[in-house]
Enzyme design. Sequence first.
Site, PDB file in Angstrom:
ATOM      1  N   LYS A 153      12.412   1.613 -20.294  1.00 13.89           N
ATOM      2  CA  LYS A 153      12.407   0.146 -20.456  1.00 13.89           C
ATOM      3  C   LYS A 153      11.214  -0.357 -21.261  1.00 13.89           C
ATOM      4  CE  LYS A 153      12.299  -1.139 -16.291  1.00 13.89           C
ATOM      5  NZ  LYS A 153      11.083  -1.738 -15.793  1.00 13.89           N
ATOM      6  N   ARG A 193      13.923  -8.010 -10.359  1.00 17.14           N
ATOM      7  CA  ARG A 193      14.060  -6.682  -9.776  1.00 17.14           C
ATOM      8  C   ARG A 193      14.854  -6.726  -8.482  1.00 17.14           C
ATOM      9  NH1 ARG A 193       9.082  -3.934 -12.173  1.00 17.14           N
ATOM     10  NH2 ARG A 193       9.422  -1.765 -11.703  1.00 17.14           N
ATOM     11  N   ARG A 243       4.613  11.825 -17.608  1.00 22.04           N
ATOM     12  CA  ARG A 243       4.117  10.695 -18.410  1.00 22.04           C
ATOM     13  C   ARG A 243       2.591  10.565 -18.304  1.00 22.04           C
ATOM     14  NH1 ARG A 243       6.383   4.645 -17.713  1.00 22.04           N
ATOM     15  NH2 ARG A 243       5.550   4.739 -15.601  1.00 22.04           N
ATOM     16  N   ARG A 253      -0.574   7.378 -14.342  1.00 20.39           N
ATOM     17  CA  ARG A 253      -0.544   6.149 -13.551  1.00 20.39           C
ATOM     18  C   ARG A 253      -0.508   6.500 -12.074  1.00 20.39           C
ATOM     19  NH1 ARG A 253       3.984   2.050 -15.920  1.00 20.39           N
ATOM     20  NH2 ARG A 253       4.380   1.840 -13.700  1.00 20.39           N
ATOM     21  N   ARG A 268       9.986   4.313  -5.721  1.00 23.58           N
ATOM     22  CA  ARG A 268      10.353   3.326  -6.747  1.00 23.58           C
ATOM     23  C   ARG A 268      11.835   3.454  -7.097  1.00 23.58           C
ATOM     24  NH1 ARG A 268       6.346   4.920 -11.180  1.00 23.58           N
ATOM     25  NH2 ARG A 268       6.972   3.087 -12.360  1.00 23.58           N
TER      26      ARG A 268
HETATM   27  P1  AMP Z   1       6.497  -1.518 -13.734  1.00 23.27           P
HETATM   28  O1  AMP Z   1       5.454  -1.241 -14.746  1.00 23.27           O
HETATM   29  O2  AMP Z   1       7.571  -2.412 -14.227  1.00 23.27           O
HETATM   30  O3  AMP Z   1       7.038  -0.238 -13.118  1.00 23.27           O
HETATM   31  O4  AMP Z   1       5.778  -2.330 -12.526  1.00 23.27           O
HETATM   32  C1  AMP Z   1       4.654  -1.810 -11.864  1.00 23.27           C
HETATM   33  C2  AMP Z   1       4.476  -2.459 -10.490  1.00 23.27           C
HETATM   34  O5  AMP Z   1       4.277  -3.890 -10.641  1.00 23.27           O
HETATM   35  C3  AMP Z   1       5.643  -2.342  -9.539  1.00 23.27           C
HETATM   36  O6  AMP Z   1       5.679  -1.099  -8.846  1.00 23.27           O
HETATM   37  C4  AMP Z   1       5.369  -3.522  -8.591  1.00 23.27           C
HETATM   38  O7  AMP Z   1       4.304  -3.246  -7.698  1.00 23.27           O
HETATM   39  C5  AMP Z   1       4.898  -4.600  -9.562  1.00 23.27           C
HETATM   40  N1  AMP Z   1       6.043  -5.364 -10.096  1.00 23.27           N
HETATM   41  C6  AMP Z   1       6.497  -5.352 -11.393  1.00 23.27           C
HETATM   42  N2  AMP Z   1       7.575  -6.144 -11.539  1.00 23.27           N
HETATM   43  C7  AMP Z   1       7.805  -6.681 -10.310  1.00 23.27           C
HETATM   44  C8  AMP Z   1       8.791  -7.576  -9.780  1.00 23.27           C
HETATM   45  N3  AMP Z   1       9.760  -8.088 -10.554  1.00 23.27           N
HETATM   46  N4  AMP Z   1       8.735  -7.912  -8.473  1.00 23.27           N
HETATM   47  C9  AMP Z   1       7.767  -7.432  -7.681  1.00 23.27           C
HETATM   48  N5  AMP Z   1       6.827  -6.562  -8.084  1.00 23.27           N
HETATM   49  C10 AMP Z   1       6.829  -6.186  -9.385  1.00 23.27           C
END
Ligand code: AMP
Length: 209
Positions: A13, A84, A123, A156, A167
């Site tokens: 993504k 999400r 990654r 990360r 996740r």
């Molecule tokens: P990502 O980089 O999109 O995987 O997001 C990293 C982290 O940010 C996630 O594991 C959540 O802790 C937080 N996060 C990102 N987007 C959301 C969302 N839409 N709702 C709640 N937490 C989010």
Amino acid sequence: MKAIIFGSPGSGKGTQAVILSEYLKIKKISLGDILREEVKKGSELGKEVKNFVEKGILVSDELVSRVIEENIKIDSFLLDGYPRNLKQAQHLEKTLAKNNKKLDYLIYLNIDEKTVEERLSQRRVCKLCGANFHLINMPPKEKGVCDKCKGDLIQRKDDTPEVIKRRWEIFSNESEKILEFYKDKIEIVRVNASEDKDIIFNNIKERFQ
Ligand code: AMP
């Protein structure tokens, strides 16, 4: 154009959001990037979300919805990482409707759990500029060093096996409900995300020509 790019963690993504937003000349709004940046800065918001972001747990809907509201006042955007869950999708729909706006597309990067596990555990990201690498498919020229800015490459905190599994589970629980919610509202562009990043991009691009 207003679009969502949607897919599990590790579906590519973030990578596709960058190249696609450049191609479509629209702003990319990545919620994960915004939250990580706040954590790095040590802001109030950052302190509040640090634990969640590092453990791969979703931050509260109220909090992320506030962050999103501030960012979607513009006419064209590509949303990455939001919504999400169903509640966030409903909130987004309402917020846009209040301003007489609506979404046009949901781009869905479809992938299986095993491929996600393999991708995320390999990654590495640049500590300085955020560029992504894959130890096998897209390794840096010099071990541990970013090709673009020479920053250190790190794993990360949420790319460890247990967190990846959590996740994935969170994503699978909500994804069907989100797709169902948007099914009759906007056009859903489905793409096979197990492919190489250039092939995925070409497949998406074809749909916008
Ligand atoms: P990502 O980089 O999109 O995987 O997001 C990293 C982290 O940010 C996630 O594991 C959540 O802790 C937080 N996060 C990102 N987007 C959301 C969302 N839409 N709702 C709640 N937490 C989010």
